[in-house]
Design a protein around this motif. Structure first.
Motif, PDB file in Angstrom:
ATOM      1  N   ARG A 166       0.815  -1.202   0.000  1.00  0.00           N
ATOM      2  CA  ARG A 166       0.000   0.000   0.000  1.00  0.00           C
ATOM      3  C   ARG A 166       0.855   1.261   0.000  1.00  0.00           C
ATOM      4  NH1 ARG A 166      -2.196  -2.269  -2.026  1.00  0.00           N
ATOM      5  NH2 ARG A 166      -3.935  -3.693  -1.721  1.00  0.00           N
ATOM      6  N   ARG A 167       0.352   2.270  -0.724  1.00  0.00           N
ATOM      7  CA  ARG A 167       0.955   3.595  -0.778  1.00  0.00           C
ATOM      8  C   ARG A 167       2.459   3.570  -1.056  1.00  0.00           C
ATOM      9  NH1 ARG A 167      -2.980   6.929   1.068  1.00  0.00           N
ATOM     10  NH2 ARG A 167      -4.565   6.063   2.435  1.00  0.00           N
ATOM     11  N   PRO A 168       2.868   2.910  -2.150  1.00  0.00           N
ATOM     12  CA  PRO A 168       4.284   2.952  -2.493  1.00  0.00           C
ATOM     13  C   PRO A 168       4.665   4.350  -2.947  1.00  0.00           C
ATOM     14  CG  PRO A 168       3.016   1.949  -4.260  1.00  0.00           C
ATOM     15  CD  PRO A 168       2.060   2.167  -3.117  1.00  0.00           C
ATOM     16  N   GLY A 169       5.953   4.648  -2.969  1.00  0.00           N
ATOM     17  CA  GLY A 169       6.372   5.991  -3.327  1.00  0.00           C
ATOM     18  C   GLY A 169       7.150   6.037  -4.630  1.00  0.00           C
ATOM     19  N   THR A 192       7.352   3.779  -8.296  1.00  0.00           N
ATOM     20  CA  THR A 192       6.399   2.704  -8.018  1.00  0.00           C
ATOM     21  C   THR A 192       4.989   3.252  -7.891  1.00  0.00           C
ATOM     22  OG1 THR A 192       8.092   1.427  -6.867  1.00  0.00           O
ATOM     23  CG2 THR A 192       5.807   0.860  -6.402  1.00  0.00           C
ATOM     24  N   ALA A 193       4.843   4.389  -7.224  1.00  0.00           N
ATOM     25  CA  ALA A 193       3.529   5.008  -7.075  1.00  0.00           C
ATOM     26  C   ALA A 193       2.992   5.475  -8.411  1.00  0.00           C
ATOM     27  CB  ALA A 193       3.621   6.174  -6.098  1.00  0.00           C
ATOM     28  N   ARG A 194       3.866   6.028  -9.260  1.00  0.00           N
ATOM     29  CA  ARG A 194       3.422   6.510 -10.572  1.00  0.00           C
ATOM     30  C   ARG A 194       2.953   5.353 -11.439  1.00  0.00           C
ATOM     31  NH1 ARG A 194       8.031   9.675  -9.949  1.00  0.00           N
ATOM     32  NH2 ARG A 194       9.225   8.373 -11.413  1.00  0.00           N
ATOM     33  N   ARG A 211       1.837   2.443 -10.404  1.00  0.00           N
ATOM     34  CA  ARG A 211       0.578   1.934  -9.864  1.00  0.00           C
ATOM     35  C   ARG A 211      -0.588   2.821 -10.281  1.00  0.00           C
ATOM     36  NH1 ARG A 211      -2.081   2.184  -3.982  1.00  0.00           N
ATOM     37  NH2 ARG A 211      -3.518   0.438  -4.173  1.00  0.00           N
ATOM     38  N   ALA A 212      -0.417   4.134 -10.174  1.00  0.00           N
ATOM     39  CA  ALA A 212      -1.486   5.060 -10.553  1.00  0.00           C
ATOM     40  C   ALA A 212      -1.841   4.906 -12.029  1.00  0.00           C
ATOM     41  CB  ALA A 212      -1.060   6.495 -10.250  1.00  0.00           C
ATOM     42  N   GLU A 224      -8.546   3.781  -0.157  1.00  0.00           N
ATOM     43  CA  GLU A 224      -7.487   4.679   0.294  1.00  0.00           C
ATOM     44  C   GLU A 224      -7.840   6.147   0.086  1.00  0.00           C
ATOM     45  OE1 GLU A 224      -4.108   3.401  -1.920  1.00  0.00           O
ATOM     46  OE2 GLU A 224      -4.127   1.372  -1.084  1.00  0.00           O
TER      47      GLU A 224
END
Length: 206
Positions: free
Chosen positions: A11-14, A17-19, A21-22, A76
């Motif tokens: 959850r909530r990677p940065g 990785t976050a980009r 996932r989004a 989330e």
């Protein structure tokens, strides 16, 4: 559609990785809304997201993993129940949100409900999300009791009230596929409030 265990990315990677996932989850929402669960593929999601197919397979394994993560991502979001100053107003506003999600075309909400019937992990994730949403909305009943709109001496079961208030939207728009009725959110809310005030959703009324 292949199901997988409820294993999803952290959850909530940065950072990157976050980009990624989004991008991927946005692609899942678009593909699911446009093509339904039958047309949701790992390749289609990777292409729309502009992400290498191997990355999608490595992180989500299969379509079941994508569905679980897109549902978990909804949980989330910093969503808050309406606070209009009255129970009737709160339920009307909540129903208006639901109605909008069901009538928009394509409707991601409807597509996701359909997909959950074909993926056990997605169904479990959706149950978790709805359970959390009901828990969040319990404050609507708490505030109504504090304002004197509901009897304090006969505790109202918040979940039963919420189901009664919102069910007409799903019945009309999903089951009957009726046209959008702008009066329905308020009408359903009013009926539920009257029933609740009469004790229909309290232990005494059961």
């Amino acid at each position: 559609m292949t199901d997988t265990p409820d294993a999803t990315p952290d959850r909530r990677p940065g950072g990157r990785t976050a980009r990624v996932r989004a991008q991927v989850l946005d692609a899942v929402r678009a593909e699911l809304a446009e093509h339904g669960h039958e047309g949701l593929t790992m390749e289609g999601v990777a292409t729309r997201a502009g992400v290498h197919r191997a990355t999608v397979y490595r992180r989500w394994r299969d379509v079941g993993g994508l569905l679980v993560d897109v549902i978990d991502a909804a949980g989330e979001i910093d969503w808050r129940p309406p606070d209009t100053g009255s129970l009737r107003g709160d339920l009307t506003a909540l129903n208006q949100e639901i109605q909008q999600s069901l009538v928009e075309r394509p409707s991601f909400a409807v597509a996701l409900m359909a997909a959950s019937f074909h993926s056990a992990p997605a169904a479990r994730a959706q149950t978790r999300l709805w359970t959390d949403r009901y828990a969040q909305c319990e404050i609507l009943v708490q505030r109504a009791v504090e304002r004197g709109e509901l009897p304090a001496q006969r505790p109202t079961d918040a979940r039963s009230l919420l189901i009664a208030a919102t069910a007409p939207l799903y019945h009309e728009l999903v089951l009957l596929r009726a046209e959008r009725d702008p009066r329905l959110p308020e009408r359903a809310a009013r009926a539920a409030v009257l029933a609740a005030a009469a004790g229909a959703f309290s232990d005494a009324g059961s």
